[in-house]
Design an enzyme around this catalytic site. Structure first.
Site, short mmCIF file in Angstrom:
data_model
loop_
_atom_site.label_atom_id
_atom_site.label_comp_id
_atom_site.label_asym_id
_atom_site.label_seq_id
_atom_site.Cartn_x
_atom_site.Cartn_y
_atom_site.Cartn_z
CG HIS A 22 -0.26 -0.18 2.54
ND1 HIS A 22 0.53 0.61 3.03
CD2 HIS A 22 -0.54 -0.92 3.46
CE1 HIS A 22 0.91 0.34 4.08
NE2 HIS A 22 0.32 -0.84 4.71
CG HIS A 25 4.33 -1.57 2.32
ND1 HIS A 25 3.02 -1.76 2.22
CD2 HIS A 25 4.78 -1.97 3.74
CE1 HIS A 25 2.38 -2.54 3.17
NE2 HIS A 25 3.45 -2.85 4.06
CB CYS A 131 1.52 -8.77 18.41
SG CYS A 131 0.62 -7.84 17.02
CB CYS A 134 4.29 -6.53 15.94
SG CYS A 134 3.16 -5.17 16.26
CB CYS A 156 -1.29 -5.37 19.34
SG CYS A 156 0.21 -4.53 18.14
CG HIS A 159 -1.19 -5.05 14.18
ND1 HIS A 159 0.22 -5.04 14.54
CD2 HIS A 159 -1.18 -5.13 12.83
CE1 HIS A 159 0.91 -5.01 13.59
NE2 HIS A 159 0.20 -5.21 12.42
CE LYS A 311 1.94 1.44 10.55
NZ LYS A 311 1.85 -0.13 10.37
CE LYS A 314 -4.02 -3.18 0.65
NZ LYS A 314 -3.26 -4.23 -0.51
O1 ME8 Z 1 7.69 -4.67 9.33
N1 ME8 Z 1 2.90 4.88 6.86
O2 ME8 Z 1 7.07 -5.47 7.23
P1 ME8 Z 1 5.91 -4.48 6.87
C1 ME8 Z 1 4.12 4.82 6.79
N2 ME8 Z 1 9.07 -7.37 7.50
N3 ME8 Z 1 4.76 3.77 6.51
C2 ME8 Z 1 4.51 2.62 6.58
C3 ME8 Z 1 3.02 2.42 6.71
C4 ME8 Z 1 2.20 3.73 7.11
N4 ME8 Z 1 1.10 3.51 7.37
N5 ME8 Z 1 2.71 1.20 6.80
C5 ME8 Z 1 4.01 0.54 6.59
C6 ME8 Z 1 7.87 -5.35 8.36
N6 ME8 Z 1 5.04 1.34 6.21
C7 ME8 Z 1 9.09 -6.39 8.46
C8 ME8 Z 1 10.33 -5.78 8.29
S1 ME8 Z 1 12.97 -5.35 8.12
C9 ME8 Z 1 14.22 -6.21 8.36
C10 ME8 Z 1 11.54 -6.32 8.23
C11 ME8 Z 1 6.20 0.96 5.81
O3 ME8 Z 1 5.49 -5.11 5.57
C12 ME8 Z 1 7.12 1.25 6.85
O4 ME8 Z 1 8.44 1.61 6.37
O5 ME8 Z 1 5.12 -4.64 7.98
C13 ME8 Z 1 7.21 0.22 7.76
O6 ME8 Z 1 8.35 0.26 8.79
C14 ME8 Z 1 7.21 -0.90 6.94
O7 ME8 Z 1 6.48 -0.58 5.80
C15 ME8 Z 1 6.59 -2.17 7.52
O8 ME8 Z 1 6.49 -3.02 6.51
#
Ligand code: ME8
Length: 542
Positions: A22, A25, A131, A134, A156, A159, A311, A314
């Site tokens: 989304h 990311h 969680c 997370c 959490c 979430h 925040k 999805k």
């Molecule tokens: O945490 N606003 O992956 P993830 C801004 N796999 N950035 C956002 C966001 C939002 N509402 N939502 C997501 C993970 N992000 C782990 C990471 S790293 C070794 C492992 C972005 O798919 C932001 O960069 O949940 C957040 O930290 C990341 O997506 C989380 O992606």
């Protein structure tokens, strides 16, 4: 500062493949792309890594719910969703790591075996909340009271869903031993965690004292097997964080990979969202200290995109796919909008109205219109051939000074990762150039008899020529400075200015030369191409 490697190495988080990307990311990835393109424009060696995090319960459960194996699910999401979005956002990553690749799993196993051999890992039992959203072992203080259907339960804080209570025999990493070493490190490296609010949060968290970290799970098998006890898989975060090292060849025997690791490690910046700050600013450096590897230069935590004050996510049904924006506004506008409108490091609210308003005012009317006006006037008065400029006046010197200042300010802001400030600095040149044209009124100057030659054409070396050459120079500088942010528009502008034959490819223009005036030679063929940012008559509704 920790030892900086010769390559500017920047990473994004590797994203879970439980769902498609989304705009949250995309925000991180685009920011990473703008920063790395900026460094490339400075002609520095750069390595930009992104990828996907494919193990763990969250992905496993999604695959189960869809009736496929986790590997099949991950393959599908990577090929159909995660890689294509990089393309649509115009992202130029150097590598894409998947945690199910052998280069990752093998090096991860070697890494944890080494920690085990060093006495950093022991067997124990874990009891406490977890969680799955997370993928995190929670402390009771991390939880909040649930509302609505979860009234009366602890949920959490991120979430808003209930946690699961675990009781397992696990392997533990002796993280508690690193409490003081980490605090000393933060103290000695004040920019290691940025922005300042993130640094303060991390320091006060670590000051409470760290606990040892459970690093294995034995109730499911979707993960990297623990080499000395394959009834356990590695905790997904321990696996995921190591991608930053495995992707560039930690521990490789291959000479080419070894050389890459040498010139690239450690990362200059790990760019993350603030939701995963502690993993990167606490667990990750502790892991590296235990392994005896040099620590990264910086962990920068940006804020959240908020929708309706929360925040965006999805799971809360507030997720917006990047294509919803790109289909109407284009990838350049997506990149520009999120980085310009939100102070990098703080939360920012997304709204369609704000996006449409900024697109119209700043991109269509501000920048795009400037580029087409200048090209149109060079076409009208000089048949599309850049004339010989005449003497400079204060007005030209003032504009050149604005350009020089824009470069210095943008460079300074980029070094602090104040991306919004960097773009604002560049925009001072868009505004000043528009102001210059309005004040100089070239259409009036063109009517001055002294500006018209005996053949009826505008003269070379006169005032009109000076104004239009100066405006073209400003556009040349803007193409260079905006290339990292709006690469499609910058390339189209470079093309329209006919700059390549004399000056070379846009990518080869150093940032600091952007404002060195007088580079486009007389005789350059300028054409008026399609609008860089066509006006949108009907702003998109939410
Ligand atoms: O945490 N606003 O992956 P993830 C801004 N796999 N950035 C956002 C966001 C939002 N509402 N939502 C997501 C993970 N992000 C782990 C990471 S790293 C070794 C492992 C972005 O798919 C932001 O960069 O949940 C957040 O930290 C990341 O997506 C989380 O992606």
């Amino acid at each position: 500062m920790p030892d900086a490697s010769s390559t500017f190495y920047l990473t994004t988080p590797i994203y879970y493949v439980n769902d498609a990307p989304h705009i949250g990311h995309a925000y991180t990835t685009v920011a990473a792309d703008v920063i790395t393109r900026w460094h490339r424009q400075r002609q520095e060696p750069v390595w930009f890594l992104t990828g996907t995090d494919e193990h763990g319960q969250k992905v496993m459960r999604t695959a189960e719910a869809n009736g496929v194996t986790p590997q099949q699910w991950a393959d599908r999401l990577v090929e159909d969703a995660w890689k294509p979005v990089l393309e649509t956002l115009d992202v130029r990553n150097d590598d894409f790591i998947r945690t199910t690749q052998a280069r990752h799993t093998e090096r991860v196993q070697a890494f944890i075996q080494d920690l085990k051999d060093k006495g950093e890992i022991y067997a124990g039992s874990y009891e406490g909340p977890y969680c799955v959203g997370c993928e995190e072992f929670k402390l009771p203080g991390d939880l909040v009271d649930g509302t609505g259907e979860y009234e009366g339960q602890k949920v959490c804080a991120i979430h808003s869903t209930p946690v699961e209570m675990l009781s397992e025999q696990n392997y533990f990493f002796r993280m508690s031993a690193y409490t003081q070493r980490l605090l000393d490190f933060y103290e000695q490296n004040p920019t290691f965690v940025q922005p300042a609010s993130a640094r303060n949060e991390v320091i006060s968290f670590v000051k409470q004292g760290l606990q040892d970290l459970s690093i294995s799970r034995n109730t499911f098998d979707w993960g990297i097997p623990i080499p000395w006890d394959t009834s356990h898989v590695l905790y997904v975060w321990f696996d995921a964080l190591l991608n930053y090292a495995t992707a560039i060849g930690v521990d490789s025997d291959d000479p080419e990979e070894k050389a890459r690791f040498e010139r690239t490690w450690p990362a200059n910046v790990h760019l993350v969202g603030k939701d995963i700050l502690r993993f990167h600013a606490v667990i990750w450096p502790a892991m590296l200290m235990a392994a005896g590897l040099p620590l990264p230069g910086q962990v920068f935590a940006h804020g959240w995109l908020l929708v309706g004050g929360e925040k965006m996510s999805k799971s809360k049904l507030t997720g917006i796919a990047p294509s919803q924006i790109i289909d109407t506004f284009g990838s350049d506008a997506f990149r520009y909008y999120f980085l310009r409108s939100i102070a990098f490091g703080q939360d920012g609210s997304f709204s369609w109205e704000d996006l449409a308003a900024r697109y119209q005012a700043e991109l269509a009317n501000g920048f795009g219109n400037l580029a087409s006006r200048v090209a149109a006037m060079i076409g009208k008065y000089y048949g599309g051939v850049l004339p010989q400029a005449g003497p400079q006046t204060d007005a030209e010197e003032t504009l050149a000074a604005v350009a020089a200042r824009a470069v210095t300010d943008a460079e300074d802001a980029m070094d602090r990762l104040a991306l919004h400030e960097a773009i604002s600095a560049v925009w001072t040149l868009v505004e000043a150039t528009n102001g210059y044209i309005t004040e100089q009124e070239p259409w009036k100057v063109a009517k001055d008899p002294a500006e018209v030659g005996p053949d009826g054409a505008a003269v070379q070396g006169g005032r009109l020529a000076t104004i239009l050459v100066t405006a073209a120079e400003a556009l040349r500088a803007l193409a260079v400075l905006l290339n990292p942010v709006t690469p499609k528009a910058a390339a189209a502008l470079w093309e329209s200015l006919g700059a390549e034959p004399a000056l070379g490819a846009l990518a080869l223009q150093p940032v600091d030369a952007a404002a060195r005036w007088g580079q486009l030679p007389a005789g350059t063929v300028v054409t008026k191409g399609a609008s860089l940012f066509p006006r949108i008559e009907e702003p998109a509704a939410s």
